[in-house]
Write an enzyme that holds these catalytic residues in place. Structure first.
Site, PDB file in Angstrom:
ATOM      1  N   ASP A 116       0.850  -1.198   0.000  1.00  0.00           N
ATOM      2  CA  ASP A 116       0.000   0.000   0.000  1.00  0.00           C
ATOM      3  C   ASP A 116       0.884   1.246   0.000  1.00  0.00           C
ATOM      4  OD1 ASP A 116      -3.248   0.397   1.032  1.00  0.00           O
ATOM      5  OD2 ASP A 116      -1.929   2.140   0.956  1.00  0.00           O
ATOM      6  N   LEU A 156      -0.172   4.052   1.095  1.00  0.00           N
ATOM      7  CA  LEU A 156      -0.657   4.879   2.223  1.00  0.00           C
ATOM      8  C   LEU A 156      -0.983   6.297   1.753  1.00  0.00           C
ATOM      9  CD1 LEU A 156       1.580   3.686   5.223  1.00  0.00           C
ATOM     10  CD2 LEU A 156      -0.667   2.832   4.488  1.00  0.00           C
ATOM     11  N   ILE A 203       1.940   1.154  -6.641  1.00  0.00           N
ATOM     12  CA  ILE A 203       1.773   0.239  -7.781  1.00  0.00           C
ATOM     13  C   ILE A 203       2.151   0.905  -9.107  1.00  0.00           C
ATOM     14  CG2 ILE A 203       0.077  -1.288  -6.683  1.00  0.00           C
ATOM     15  CD1 ILE A 203      -2.068   0.162  -8.466  1.00  0.00           C
ATOM     16  N   THR A 214     -15.794  -2.520  -9.444  1.00  0.00           N
ATOM     17  CA  THR A 214     -17.028  -1.921  -8.937  1.00  0.00           C
ATOM     18  C   THR A 214     -18.185  -2.109  -9.934  1.00  0.00           C
ATOM     19  OG1 THR A 214     -18.024   0.253  -8.553  1.00  0.00           O
ATOM     20  CG2 THR A 214     -16.080   0.253  -9.888  1.00  0.00           C
ATOM     21  N   ASP A 215     -19.413  -2.022  -9.420  1.00  0.00           N
ATOM     22  CA  ASP A 215     -20.575  -2.046 -10.323  1.00  0.00           C
ATOM     23  C   ASP A 215     -20.721  -0.726 -11.077  1.00  0.00           C
ATOM     24  OD1 ASP A 215     -21.398  -0.460  -8.180  1.00  0.00           O
ATOM     25  OD2 ASP A 215     -23.342  -1.438  -7.932  1.00  0.00           O
ATOM     26  N   GLU A 216     -19.956   0.304 -10.655  1.00  0.00           N
ATOM     27  CA  GLU A 216     -20.098   1.613 -11.321  1.00  0.00           C
ATOM     28  C   GLU A 216     -19.620   1.575 -12.775  1.00  0.00           C
ATOM     29  OE1 GLU A 216     -19.190   5.099  -9.005  1.00  0.00           O
ATOM     30  OE2 GLU A 216     -19.348   3.972  -7.144  1.00  0.00           O
ATOM     31  N   TYR A 270     -13.786   8.313 -12.088  1.00  0.00           N
ATOM     32  CA  TYR A 270     -13.488   7.116 -11.278  1.00  0.00           C
ATOM     33  C   TYR A 270     -13.953   5.851 -11.990  1.00  0.00           C
ATOM     34  CZ  TYR A 270     -14.416   3.421  -7.866  1.00  0.00           C
ATOM     35  OH  TYR A 270     -14.496   2.196  -7.226  1.00  0.00           O
ATOM     36  N   LYS A 287     -11.836   2.664 -13.625  1.00  0.00           N
ATOM     37  CA  LYS A 287     -12.000   1.269 -13.201  1.00  0.00           C
ATOM     38  C   LYS A 287     -12.407   0.401 -14.397  1.00  0.00           C
ATOM     39  CE  LYS A 287     -11.767  -0.390  -9.630  1.00  0.00           C
ATOM     40  NZ  LYS A 287     -10.607  -0.967  -8.854  1.00  0.00           N
ATOM     41  N   ASN A 340     -22.018  -0.956  -3.627  1.00  0.00           N
ATOM     42  CA  ASN A 340     -21.517  -0.095  -2.536  1.00  0.00           C
ATOM     43  C   ASN A 340     -21.325  -0.871  -1.237  1.00  0.00           C
ATOM     44  OD1 ASN A 340     -22.344   1.923  -4.430  1.00  0.00           O
ATOM     45  ND2 ASN A 340     -22.414   3.361  -2.715  1.00  0.00           N
ATOM     46  N   PRO A 381     -25.064  16.392   4.680  1.00  0.00           N
ATOM     47  CA  PRO A 381     -25.310  16.831   3.306  1.00  0.00           C
ATOM     48  C   PRO A 381     -25.861  15.706   2.429  1.00  0.00           C
ATOM     49  CG  PRO A 381     -22.951  16.512   3.683  1.00  0.00           C
ATOM     50  CD  PRO A 381     -23.644  16.178   4.973  1.00  0.00           C
ATOM     51  N   ASP A 400     -26.688  18.809  -6.616  1.00  0.00           N
ATOM     52  CA  ASP A 400     -26.372  17.428  -6.996  1.00  0.00           C
ATOM     53  C   ASP A 400     -24.980  17.336  -7.612  1.00  0.00           C
ATOM     54  OD1 ASP A 400     -26.788  14.755  -7.143  1.00  0.00           O
ATOM     55  OD2 ASP A 400     -28.477  14.844  -8.535  1.00  0.00           O
TER      56      ASP A 400
HETATM   57  P1  NAD Z   1      -9.989   2.936  -0.335  1.00  0.00           P
HETATM   58  O1  NAD Z   1      -9.873   4.261  -1.019  1.00  0.00           O
HETATM   59  O2  NAD Z   1     -10.524   2.876   1.053  1.00  0.00           O
HETATM   60  O3  NAD Z   1      -8.547   2.230  -0.293  1.00  0.00           O
HETATM   61  C1  NAD Z   1      -7.666   2.245  -1.376  1.00  0.00           C
HETATM   62  C2  NAD Z   1      -6.291   1.849  -0.864  1.00  0.00           C
HETATM   63  O4  NAD Z   1      -5.389   1.850  -1.984  1.00  0.00           O
HETATM   64  C3  NAD Z   1      -5.724   2.830   0.172  1.00  0.00           C
HETATM   65  O5  NAD Z   1      -5.187   2.120   1.261  1.00  0.00           O
HETATM   66  C4  NAD Z   1      -4.630   3.571  -0.586  1.00  0.00           C
HETATM   67  O6  NAD Z   1      -3.555   3.985   0.236  1.00  0.00           O
HETATM   68  C5  NAD Z   1      -4.187   2.507  -1.603  1.00  0.00           C
HETATM   69  N1  NAD Z   1      -3.572   3.108  -2.799  1.00  0.00           N
HETATM   70  C6  NAD Z   1      -4.049   4.143  -3.549  1.00  0.00           C
HETATM   71  N2  NAD Z   1      -3.194   4.408  -4.557  1.00  0.00           N
HETATM   72  C7  NAD Z   1      -2.180   3.498  -4.462  1.00  0.00           C
HETATM   73  C8  NAD Z   1      -1.009   3.260  -5.225  1.00  0.00           C
HETATM   74  N3  NAD Z   1      -0.699   4.009  -6.301  1.00  0.00           N
HETATM   75  N4  NAD Z   1      -0.191   2.249  -4.862  1.00  0.00           N
HETATM   76  C9  NAD Z   1      -0.483   1.479  -3.766  1.00  0.00           C
HETATM   77  N5  NAD Z   1      -1.567   1.676  -2.995  1.00  0.00           N
HETATM   78  C10 NAD Z   1      -2.414   2.677  -3.337  1.00  0.00           C
HETATM   79  O7  NAD Z   1     -10.830   2.029  -1.321  1.00  0.00           O
HETATM   80  P2  NAD Z   1     -11.858   0.844  -0.977  1.00  0.00           P
HETATM   81  O8  NAD Z   1     -13.195   1.426  -0.756  1.00  0.00           O
HETATM   82  O9  NAD Z   1     -11.262  -0.037   0.047  1.00  0.00           O
HETATM   83  O10 NAD Z   1     -11.898   0.100  -2.380  1.00  0.00           O
HETATM   84  C11 NAD Z   1     -10.946  -0.930  -2.677  1.00  0.00           C
HETATM   85  C12 NAD Z   1     -11.202  -1.444  -4.083  1.00  0.00           C
HETATM   86  O11 NAD Z   1     -12.522  -1.933  -4.191  1.00  0.00           O
HETATM   87  C13 NAD Z   1     -11.055  -0.350  -5.154  1.00  0.00           C
HETATM   88  O12 NAD Z   1     -10.409  -0.922  -6.256  1.00  0.00           O
HETATM   89  C14 NAD Z   1     -12.485   0.028  -5.489  1.00  0.00           C
HETATM   90  O13 NAD Z   1     -12.597   0.435  -6.825  1.00  0.00           O
HETATM   91  C15 NAD Z   1     -13.209  -1.293  -5.259  1.00  0.00           C
HETATM   92  N6  NAD Z   1     -14.626  -1.176  -4.839  1.00  0.00           N
HETATM   93  C16 NAD Z   1     -14.991  -0.351  -3.813  1.00  0.00           C
HETATM   94  C17 NAD Z   1     -16.323  -0.296  -3.417  1.00  0.00           C
HETATM   95  C18 NAD Z   1     -16.779   0.542  -2.236  1.00  0.00           C
HETATM   96  O14 NAD Z   1     -17.980   0.644  -1.973  1.00  0.00           O
HETATM   97  N7  NAD Z   1     -15.886   1.139  -1.460  1.00  0.00           N
HETATM   98  C19 NAD Z   1     -17.280  -1.066  -4.092  1.00  0.00           C
HETATM   99  C20 NAD Z   1     -16.858  -1.888  -5.128  1.00  0.00           C
HETATM  100  C21 NAD Z   1     -15.526  -1.935  -5.487  1.00  0.00           C
END
Ligand code: NAD
Length: 345
Positions: free
Chosen positions: A32, A34, A59, A133-135, A159, A163, A188, A214, A289
């Site tokens: 990560d 961070l 990454i 994601t479903d988005e 976003y 994805k 979500n 909000p 919105d």
């Molecule tokens: P989040 O934003 O809470 O966490 C993302 C993590 O990735 C963080 O710890 C961040 O430090 C790390 N990160 C960001 N850029 C980075 C990089 N360049 N190199 C290494 N680490 C990096 O996100 P989340 O809500 O935990 O979502 C995780 C995954 O699941 C994402 O890919 C998101 O698209 C997918 N997702 C999320 C949801 C949701 O509701 N939150 C739903 C479906 C899918």
């Protein structure tokens, strides 16, 4: 099995790692960067396990990734690292293009080299699981249809477009190079350790601090909510039992409008930490919105349920109560997150 998890300090990644360490015999290498969204406090409960290692890495940096793959020799990759907040992607899309698209490309290339050089036995069990994601499907303009794995991609925000691009790369790396990939697209999530810029934690914490709650537009946008620990179980099910090259939709079959969610949270807070002055609902404020705001998301999770035997354990009622109680009982985590947020701005 040694599982390399990217983005393991985030909301879903940390739930996944807690699940792997607490409920399986597998070990984890957490990569990560961070960013503001990554928080190692979310992993305190498992950080001393001898099956857990953390590597701070980006990454987008191929050399760092290559070194980590060669040092730890993972059996599985579960890729969650991403920029994940739609509003931030509208204000400033660059990080989303870099991390979500270029970062995923880097990881695919490093994983492909690593997989090509593996011995036959290890090679056949290797998996690259891309968490999406479903988005990517855009939105639904009626209240009947559901997103299936065959719904065409039509992302609306920077976003979701980033994805969608990363999903296409993963598919192409399977089709062209035979990399053993699995993709999951989830609705979500909500639950403990969620960064308080997303709707549910924002509403809980703002309500407790006496701030406004909000709501974008009329608040009638529909989301299909899934408790994060159910998502973590679905991910482990998909990587263990999923068919290479396939996509699985994951969802809670739990549609709620945003305004319904906010009212439910206010009802729970009214019960658990009542105000002298009336209901927390008085703090609700409708604001302009979000541009391009998707109307409705709803997942058909029949495939993962019938083919892999996964289903959610929590209802929205049980999951949201657990979530509100968690925020009430974990003030220290909330304070640290707020402190980091102030330092960021
Ligand atoms: P989040 O934003 O809470 O966490 C993302 C993590 O990735 C963080 O710890 C961040 O430090 C790390 N990160 C960001 N850029 C980075 C990089 N360049 N190199 C290494 N680490 C990096 O996100 P989340 O809500 O935990 O979502 C995780 C995954 O699941 C994402 O890919 C998101 O698209 C997918 N997702 C999320 C949801 C949701 O509701 N939150 C739903 C479906 C899918």
């Amino acid at each position: 099995m040694k599982i390399l998890v990217t983005g393991g300090a985030g909301f879903i990644g940390s739930a996944l790692i807690r699940h792997i360490i607490n409920d399986t015999n597998n070990s984890v290498v957490n990569i990560d960067k961070l960013t503001y969204a990554g928080n190692l406090d979310s992993l305190v409960s498992i950080e001393k396990s001898n099956r857990y290692v953390f590597e701070k890495a980006d990454i987008c940096n191929k050399a760092e990734l290559k070194h980590i793959f060669n040092s730890y020799e993972p059996n599985f990759v579960m890729h969650l690292a991403a920029e994940s907040h739609v509003d931030r992607s509208i204000d400033s899309p660059d990080n989303f293009i870099q991390t979500n698209i270029v970062g995923t490309y880097n990881l695919l290339e490093i994983a492909r080299d690593y997989w090509n050089d593996m011995g036959i036995k290890k090679k056949s069990s290797f998996r690259f699981h891309h968490i999406s994601t479903d988005e990517v499907y855009g939105d639904l303009d009626n209240d009947k249809d559901l997103f299936t794995e065959n719904t065409p991609y039509a992302p609306s925000s920077p976003y979701s477009a980033s994805k969608a691009a990363s999903d296409h790369l993963v598919r192409a790396w399977h089709r062209t190079y035979n990399l053993p990939t699995i993709i999951t697209n989830c609705s979500n999530n909500y639950g403990p350790y969620h960064f308080p810029e997303k709707l549910i934690p924002l509403v809980i914490l703002n309500a407790l601090e006496g701030k406004t709650l909000p709501i974008y537009g009329d608040g009638k946008q529909v989301r299909d909510w899934l408790y994060v620990e159910d998502h973590a179980r679905a991910l482990i099910t998909a990587i263990n039992k999923g068919v290479i090259g396939e996509t699985y939709n994951i969802g809670g079959s739990c549609e709620k409008t945003n305004i319904e969610v906010v009212n439910i949270i206010c009802d729970l807070l009214d019960e658990l930490v009542p105000l002298n002055t009336g209901s927390y609902k008085a703090q609700i404020k409708h604001i302009a919105d979000r541009p391009g705001h998707d109307k409705r998301y709803a997942i058909d999770a029949t495939k993962i349920s019938e083919k892999l035997g996964w289903s959610p354990k929590e209802t929205f009622e049980s999951g949201i109560r657990k979530t509100v109680l968690w925020y009430l009982e974990n003030q220290k985590w909330c304070d640290n997150v707020k402190k980091n947020k102030q330092e960021e701005s």
